[in-house]
Scaffold this motif. Structure first.
Motif, mmCIF file in Angstrom:
data_model
loop_
_atom_site.group_PDB
_atom_site.id
_atom_site.type_symbol
_atom_site.label_atom_id
_atom_site.label_comp_id
_atom_site.label_asym_id
_atom_site.label_seq_id
_atom_site.Cartn_x
_atom_site.Cartn_y
_atom_site.Cartn_z
ATOM 1 N N GLN A 98 98.345 76.477 50.421
ATOM 2 C CA GLN A 98 99.259 75.491 49.872
ATOM 3 C C GLN A 98 99.869 74.709 51.034
ATOM 4 O O GLN A 98 99.793 75.137 52.182
ATOM 5 N N ALA A 99 100.467 73.576 50.727
ATOM 6 C CA ALA A 99 101.176 72.805 51.748
ATOM 7 C C ALA A 99 102.649 73.201 51.711
ATOM 8 O O ALA A 99 103.243 73.292 50.639
ATOM 9 N N CYS A 100 103.219 73.454 52.895
ATOM 10 C CA CYS A 100 104.647 73.767 52.988
ATOM 11 C C CYS A 100 105.424 72.600 52.399
ATOM 12 O O CYS A 100 105.144 71.439 52.702
ATOM 13 N N GLY A 101 106.380 72.903 51.544
ATOM 14 C CA GLY A 101 107.165 71.872 50.889
ATOM 15 C C GLY A 101 108.056 71.079 51.825
ATOM 16 O O GLY A 101 108.513 69.996 51.475
ATOM 17 N N ALA A 117 91.248 73.527 43.100
ATOM 18 C CA ALA A 117 92.238 73.250 44.150
ATOM 19 C C ALA A 117 92.894 71.894 43.912
ATOM 20 O O ALA A 117 94.116 71.761 44.026
ATOM 21 N N LYS A 118 92.102 70.907 43.556
ATOM 22 C CA LYS A 118 92.654 69.570 43.299
ATOM 23 C C LYS A 118 93.585 69.606 42.087
ATOM 24 O O LYS A 118 94.678 69.047 42.120
ATOM 25 N N ALA A 119 93.181 70.278 41.014
ATOM 26 C CA ALA A 119 93.988 70.346 39.789
ATOM 27 C C ALA A 119 95.305 71.082 40.025
ATOM 28 O O ALA A 119 96.319 70.747 39.414
ATOM 29 N N LEU A 120 95.304 72.081 40.908
ATOM 30 C CA LEU A 120 96.505 72.872 41.169
ATOM 31 C C LEU A 120 97.277 72.384 42.395
ATOM 32 O O LEU A 120 98.232 73.038 42.816
#
Length: 173
Positions: free
Chosen positions: A72-75, A36-39
Motif C-alpha cells: 500500500q502507499a503510506c497515507g 491491485a488497481k481496484a483496491l
C-alpha cells in the motif's frame, strides 16, 4: 454480452456445491494487477484463497482463508508500505432474503440484526468474496512507522491597511 466489471471472478452455481465444495484460488499476474488497481494498492505480490462452502438449514456457509502480500502507499509520505495478510473468515449466504415488514408496511430491523449475504442469479462468486475479504484485511489508513503529519502554518491574513502601507512604501522607495 455484458463485460464483467469485477477485478476477479470465479462463479460457482448452487447445484455444484452438493454436500460441500472446496476450492483454492490463486489469481495470475494479470488478475492480481486488476485486483491491485481496484483496491488502490501499489502492488499485489501474491494472493491465495482457500474456500469451503457447505449447505446449512437456511442456505450456505462459506469459510475460508485469504493470504496475500500487498504493498500500500503510506497515507502521509506516499512511500511503499508492504504488509502480509493472513485472514480467516466466515460468510453466511441465503437464496432470498426476507425483510421483516410490520403491519404499517415499514421495514422492521433491529440494529444488531446480522443479515446473511444474498445469493444472486443462483451462483456464488468465490473470487468476489476472496477479493472482498482481502479488502477488509487492508489497513484503511496505512502509515509508515515514524511518519508524522505536520500541520502547515495558517496563512496570515493581511489587513487592507497593511496592504496600502506596503504600496505606499514601494512608491516612496
Amino acid at each position: 454480452m455484458t463485460e464483467n466489471k469485477l477485478p476477479y471472478s470465479e462463479p460457482v452455481r448452487l447445484h455444484q456445491i452438493g454436500t460441500s465444495l472446496s476450492r483454492s484460488l490463486e489469481p495470475d499476474a494479470a488478475q492480481r494487477a486488476r485486483i491491485a488497481k481496484a483496491l488502490d494498492l501499489v502492488s499485489l505480490e501474491n494472493f491465495t484463497a482457500d474456500l469451503n462452502v457447505v449447505p446449512t438449514v437456511s442456505g450456505w456457509r462459506m469459510t475460508g482463508r485469504v493470504i496475500a502480500d500487498v504493498v500500500q502507499a503510506c497515507g502521509l509520505t506516499l512511500e511503499p508500505l508492504p504488509s502480509h495478510i493472513d485472514r480467516d473468515f466466515t460468510v453466511n449466504l441465503v437464496e432470498k432474503l426476507e425483510v421483516p415488514v410490520n403491519e404499517d408496511g415499514e421495514i422492521d430491523i433491529e440494529l444488531d440484526d446480522e443479515f446473511p449475504d444474498e445469493v444472486e442469479e443462483g451462483k456464488i462468486d468465490l473470487g468476489q468474496y476472496a477479493v472482498e475479504q482481502l479488502f477488509l484485511s487492508l489497513d484503511p489508513f496505512p502509515r509508515k512507522e515514524g511518519a508524522v503529519f505536520e500541520q502547515p502554518p495558517e496563512p496570515v491574513e493581511i489587513s487592507p491597511f497593511a496592504a496600502l502601507q506596503a504600496l505606499k512604501d514601494k512608491s516612496q522607495g
